[in-house]
Design an enzyme around this catalytic site. Structure first.
Site, mmCIF file in Angstrom:
data_model
loop_
_atom_site.group_PDB
_atom_site.id
_atom_site.type_symbol
_atom_site.label_atom_id
_atom_site.label_comp_id
_atom_site.label_asym_id
_atom_site.label_seq_id
_atom_site.Cartn_x
_atom_site.Cartn_y
_atom_site.Cartn_z
ATOM 1 N N ALA A 56 76.268 -19.240 54.664
ATOM 2 C CA ALA A 56 76.308 -19.331 53.204
ATOM 3 C C ALA A 56 77.633 -19.983 52.828
ATOM 4 O O ALA A 56 78.696 -19.505 53.239
ATOM 5 C CB ALA A 56 76.206 -17.931 52.592
ATOM 6 N N VAL A 82 80.208 -17.182 56.870
ATOM 7 C CA VAL A 82 80.771 -17.876 55.704
ATOM 8 C C VAL A 82 81.040 -19.331 56.098
ATOM 9 O O VAL A 82 81.692 -19.604 57.110
ATOM 10 C CB VAL A 82 82.077 -17.202 55.235
ATOM 11 C CG1 VAL A 82 82.687 -17.980 54.082
ATOM 12 C CG2 VAL A 82 81.805 -15.754 54.836
ATOM 13 N N LYS A 83 80.498 -20.237 55.260
ATOM 14 C CA LYS A 83 80.645 -21.664 55.580
ATOM 15 C C LYS A 83 81.767 -22.238 54.715
ATOM 16 O O LYS A 83 81.729 -22.121 53.483
ATOM 17 C CB LYS A 83 79.313 -22.353 55.259
ATOM 18 C CG LYS A 83 79.000 -23.551 56.111
ATOM 19 C CD LYS A 83 77.576 -24.006 55.794
ATOM 20 C CE LYS A 83 77.188 -25.204 56.582
ATOM 21 N NZ LYS A 83 75.965 -25.806 56.041
ATOM 22 N N VAL A 84 82.752 -22.828 55.380
ATOM 23 C CA VAL A 84 83.884 -23.415 54.641
ATOM 24 C C VAL A 84 84.023 -24.877 55.042
ATOM 25 O O VAL A 84 83.708 -25.256 56.169
ATOM 26 C CB VAL A 84 85.212 -22.663 54.939
ATOM 27 C CG1 VAL A 84 85.123 -21.202 54.523
ATOM 28 C CG2 VAL A 84 85.612 -22.780 56.400
#
Ligand code: E4P
Length: 217
Positions: A56, A82-84
């Site tokens: 996400a 967590v996608k950064v």
């Protein structure tokens, strides 16, 4: 090699989960926009459908807001990765979240050195975008080969190479040969992987010949 589904369409996941071949999901803001649905609802539903990581993506670009968003997304479900983005702020957030035991997928990787930075920042996954490199006249698969070579040199780097921006079955084949740990595959491409005209022709012949025996099993 693990297969992730590259989609924000929950129905597509429901349709393919029973194949037993899906090890995770990746989404991005474009896919969420295409779904027309509330982001957090989609992510929670995906997490409940799949026994693996669901990526996400944060929306903010500055460190402080990105960190807050990352923590909120991680709180949605234990399976959220967590996608950064691969920026200085993104890698700083990656390091903090990883140190807290949160899975992080560093996205928009277009060079082997960026992938080295992500691994040093503790990324769980690095997402090199092979199709988008092809789009600008480079061989996107060189990215996977180079990252694999670098990561193999340093056993302490535990980041998984997640081949992203996969556009067709040949990308999956090349990513597997180049040693990607995972390919994130659009549902349409996953369906294409099954099919071969010789399989269809063989089945037709076996069905006909079996019928001629008059037997049952
Ligand atoms: C996955 O994490 C990426 O967001 C996705 O594979 C991008 O694919 P595209 O280049 O086809 O949009």
């Amino acid at each position: 090699m693990d297969f992730f589904l590259d989609t924000a369409d929950v129905n597509e996941v429901k349709e393919l989960v029973d194949t037993g071949l899906i090890n995770g999901i990746t989404t991005n803001p474009t896919l969420i926009a295409k779904s027309g649905r509330a982001f957090k609802d989609v992510i929670i539903e995906m997490c409940e459908l799949i026994d693996g990581p669901v990526s996400a993506e944060v929306a903010a670009l500055d460190y402080e807001t990105m960190l807050v968003e990352g923590k909120k997304l991680a709180d949605l479900h234990e399976r959220v990765a967590v996608k950064v983005p691969l920026t200085p702020a993104g890698l700083r957030v990656c390091k903090e979240l990883s140190d807290d035991g949160i899975m992080v997928n560093v996205t928009l990787c277009f060079s082997p050195l960026q992938a080295l930075l992500a691994a040093k920042a503790g990324a769980t996954f690095i997402s090199p975008f092979v199709g988008r490199m092809d789009d600008i006249g480079h061989d996107g698969m060189d990215l996977i080969t180079d990252i694999r070579e670098i990561y193999e040199n340093y056993v302490d780097l535990e980041t998984c190479i997640l081949a992203a921006s996969i556009r067709h079955p040949l990308h999956v084949l090349q990513a597997a040969k180049a040693g990607a740990d995972i390919a994130t595959i659009p549902p349409k491409v996953l369906h294409q992987l099954y099919h071969h005209p010789m399989t269809d022709r063989g089945i037709d012949a076996f069905v006909k010949d079996w019928a001629s025996t008059g037997q049952t099993i």
